[in-house]
Design a protein around this motif. Structure first.
Motif, short mmCIF file in Angstrom:
data_model
loop_
_atom_site.label_atom_id
_atom_site.label_comp_id
_atom_site.label_asym_id
_atom_site.label_seq_id
_atom_site.Cartn_x
_atom_site.Cartn_y
_atom_site.Cartn_z
N THR A 18 0.83 -1.20 0.00
CA THR A 18 0.00 0.00 0.00
C THR A 18 0.86 1.25 0.00
O THR A 18 1.75 1.41 0.83
CB THR A 18 -0.92 0.02 1.24
N THR A 19 0.58 2.17 -0.94
CA THR A 19 1.27 3.45 -0.98
C THR A 19 0.32 4.61 -0.68
O THR A 19 0.75 5.72 -0.45
CB THR A 19 1.92 3.69 -2.36
N LEU A 20 -0.98 4.31 -0.72
CA LEU A 20 -2.01 5.30 -0.45
C LEU A 20 -3.09 4.63 0.39
O LEU A 20 -3.65 3.62 -0.01
CB LEU A 20 -2.62 5.78 -1.79
N TYR A 21 -3.34 5.21 1.57
CA TYR A 21 -4.38 4.65 2.44
C TYR A 21 -5.75 4.88 1.82
O TYR A 21 -5.94 5.79 1.01
CB TYR A 21 -4.34 5.31 3.82
N LYS A 22 -6.73 4.08 2.22
CA LYS A 22 -8.08 4.24 1.69
C LYS A 22 -8.67 5.60 2.06
O LYS A 22 -9.59 6.08 1.40
CB LYS A 22 -9.00 3.10 2.11
N SER A 23 -8.10 6.26 3.05
CA SER A 23 -8.53 7.61 3.43
C SER A 23 -8.09 8.66 2.40
O SER A 23 -8.55 9.80 2.44
CB SER A 23 -7.95 7.98 4.79
N GLY A 24 -7.19 8.26 1.49
CA GLY A 24 -6.65 9.20 0.50
C GLY A 24 -5.30 9.77 0.88
O GLY A 24 -4.66 10.45 0.08
N LYS A 25 -4.84 9.47 2.09
CA LYS A 25 -3.55 9.97 2.58
C LYS A 25 -2.42 9.07 2.06
O LYS A 25 -2.53 7.85 2.09
CB LYS A 25 -3.54 9.96 4.11
N ASN A 26 -1.36 9.69 1.57
CA ASN A 26 -0.18 8.94 1.15
C ASN A 26 0.51 8.31 2.35
O ASN A 26 0.56 8.91 3.43
CB ASN A 26 0.82 9.84 0.43
N VAL A 27 1.05 7.14 2.16
CA VAL A 27 1.87 6.51 3.20
C VAL A 27 3.16 7.31 3.32
O VAL A 27 3.73 7.73 2.31
CB VAL A 27 2.19 5.03 2.82
N THR A 28 3.62 7.53 4.55
CA THR A 28 4.91 8.18 4.77
C THR A 28 5.78 7.28 5.64
O THR A 28 5.27 6.41 6.35
CB THR A 28 4.76 9.55 5.48
N ILE A 29 7.05 7.50 5.58
CA ILE A 29 8.00 6.71 6.37
C ILE A 29 7.77 6.90 7.86
O ILE A 29 8.05 6.02 8.66
CB ILE A 29 9.45 7.09 5.99
N GLN A 30 7.19 8.01 8.26
CA GLN A 30 6.95 8.30 9.68
C GLN A 30 5.67 7.67 10.22
O GLN A 30 5.41 7.74 11.42
CB GLN A 30 6.88 9.82 9.91
N ASP A 31 4.86 7.05 9.38
CA ASP A 31 3.60 6.45 9.84
C ASP A 31 3.86 5.32 10.83
O ASP A 31 4.87 4.63 10.74
CB ASP A 31 2.80 5.91 8.65
N PRO A 32 2.92 5.12 11.75
CA PRO A 32 3.07 4.01 12.71
C PRO A 32 2.85 2.66 12.01
O PRO A 32 2.22 2.60 10.95
CB PRO A 32 1.96 4.28 13.73
N PRO A 33 3.34 1.59 12.61
CA PRO A 33 3.12 0.26 12.05
C PRO A 33 1.63 -0.07 11.99
O PRO A 33 0.83 0.50 12.73
CB PRO A 33 3.83 -0.67 13.04
N ILE A 34 1.28 -1.00 11.10
CA ILE A 34 -0.09 -1.48 11.01
C ILE A 34 -0.10 -2.99 11.23
O ILE A 34 0.93 -3.65 11.12
CB ILE A 34 -0.76 -1.12 9.66
N THR A 35 -1.27 -3.51 11.50
CA THR A 35 -1.43 -4.95 11.70
C THR A 35 -1.69 -5.63 10.35
O THR A 35 -2.02 -4.96 9.36
CB THR A 35 -2.62 -5.25 12.63
N LYS A 36 -1.59 -6.95 10.34
CA LYS A 36 -1.91 -7.70 9.12
C LYS A 36 -3.37 -7.49 8.74
O LYS A 36 -3.71 -7.41 7.57
CB LYS A 36 -1.63 -9.19 9.30
N GLU A 37 -4.23 -7.38 9.74
CA GLU A 37 -5.65 -7.17 9.49
C GLU A 37 -5.89 -5.82 8.80
O GLU A 37 -6.67 -5.72 7.86
CB GLU A 37 -6.46 -7.25 10.78
N GLN A 38 -5.21 -4.78 9.29
CA GLN A 38 -5.33 -3.46 8.67
C GLN A 38 -4.78 -3.48 7.25
O GLN A 38 -5.37 -2.88 6.34
CB GLN A 38 -4.58 -2.41 9.50
N ALA A 39 -3.66 -4.15 7.06
CA ALA A 39 -3.04 -4.23 5.74
C ALA A 39 -3.96 -4.95 4.75
O ALA A 39 -4.11 -4.52 3.60
CB ALA A 39 -1.69 -4.95 5.83
N LEU A 40 -4.59 -6.01 5.20
CA LEU A 40 -5.51 -6.76 4.35
C LEU A 40 -6.73 -5.90 3.99
O LEU A 40 -7.19 -5.90 2.84
CB LEU A 40 -5.94 -8.04 5.05
N GLU A 41 -7.22 -5.14 4.95
CA GLU A 41 -8.35 -4.24 4.70
C GLU A 41 -7.99 -3.21 3.63
O GLU A 41 -8.77 -2.93 2.73
CB GLU A 41 -8.73 -3.55 6.01
N GLU A 42 -6.79 -2.64 3.73
CA GLU A 42 -6.32 -1.67 2.74
C GLU A 42 -6.21 -2.32 1.36
O GLU A 42 -6.67 -1.77 0.36
CB GLU A 42 -4.96 -1.08 3.14
N LEU A 43 -5.61 -3.50 1.30
CA LEU A 43 -5.44 -4.21 0.04
C LEU A 43 -6.78 -4.48 -0.63
O LEU A 43 -6.98 -4.16 -1.81
CB LEU A 43 -4.69 -5.52 0.27
#
Length: 70
Positions: free
Chosen positions: A35-60
């Motif tokens: 994921t390079t862009l969250y479903k919220s429309g915000k770009n992923v940045t290096i400073q973002d906090p970690p996400i869970t596998k569940e969150q990653a799957l939801e984004e995908l």
């Protein structure tokens, strides 16, 4: 578009999961299963906090179903 569970599993296998943001080969901040862009429309940045596998799957799944290929 609706993707099958087999399709999702295949993408996850080849993308691999990363909880923390990283720079992909195209020098873009990436997280989860590519994921390079969250479903919220915000770009992923290096400073973002970690996400869970569940969150990653939801984004995908969101991006696959909404044809958001970034």
């Amino acid at each position: 578009m609706k993707i099958s569970q087999k399709g999702i599993d295949l993408i996850c296998k080849f993308e691999g999961f990363r909880a923390k943001p990283y720079l992909c080969t195209s020098d873009r901040a990436t997280i989860g299963y590519g994921t390079t862009l969250y479903k919220s429309g915000k770009n992923v940045t290096i400073q973002d906090p970690p996400i869970t596998k569940e969150q990653a799957l939801e984004e995908l799944i969101y991006h696959l179903e909404n044809r958001c290929y970034h």
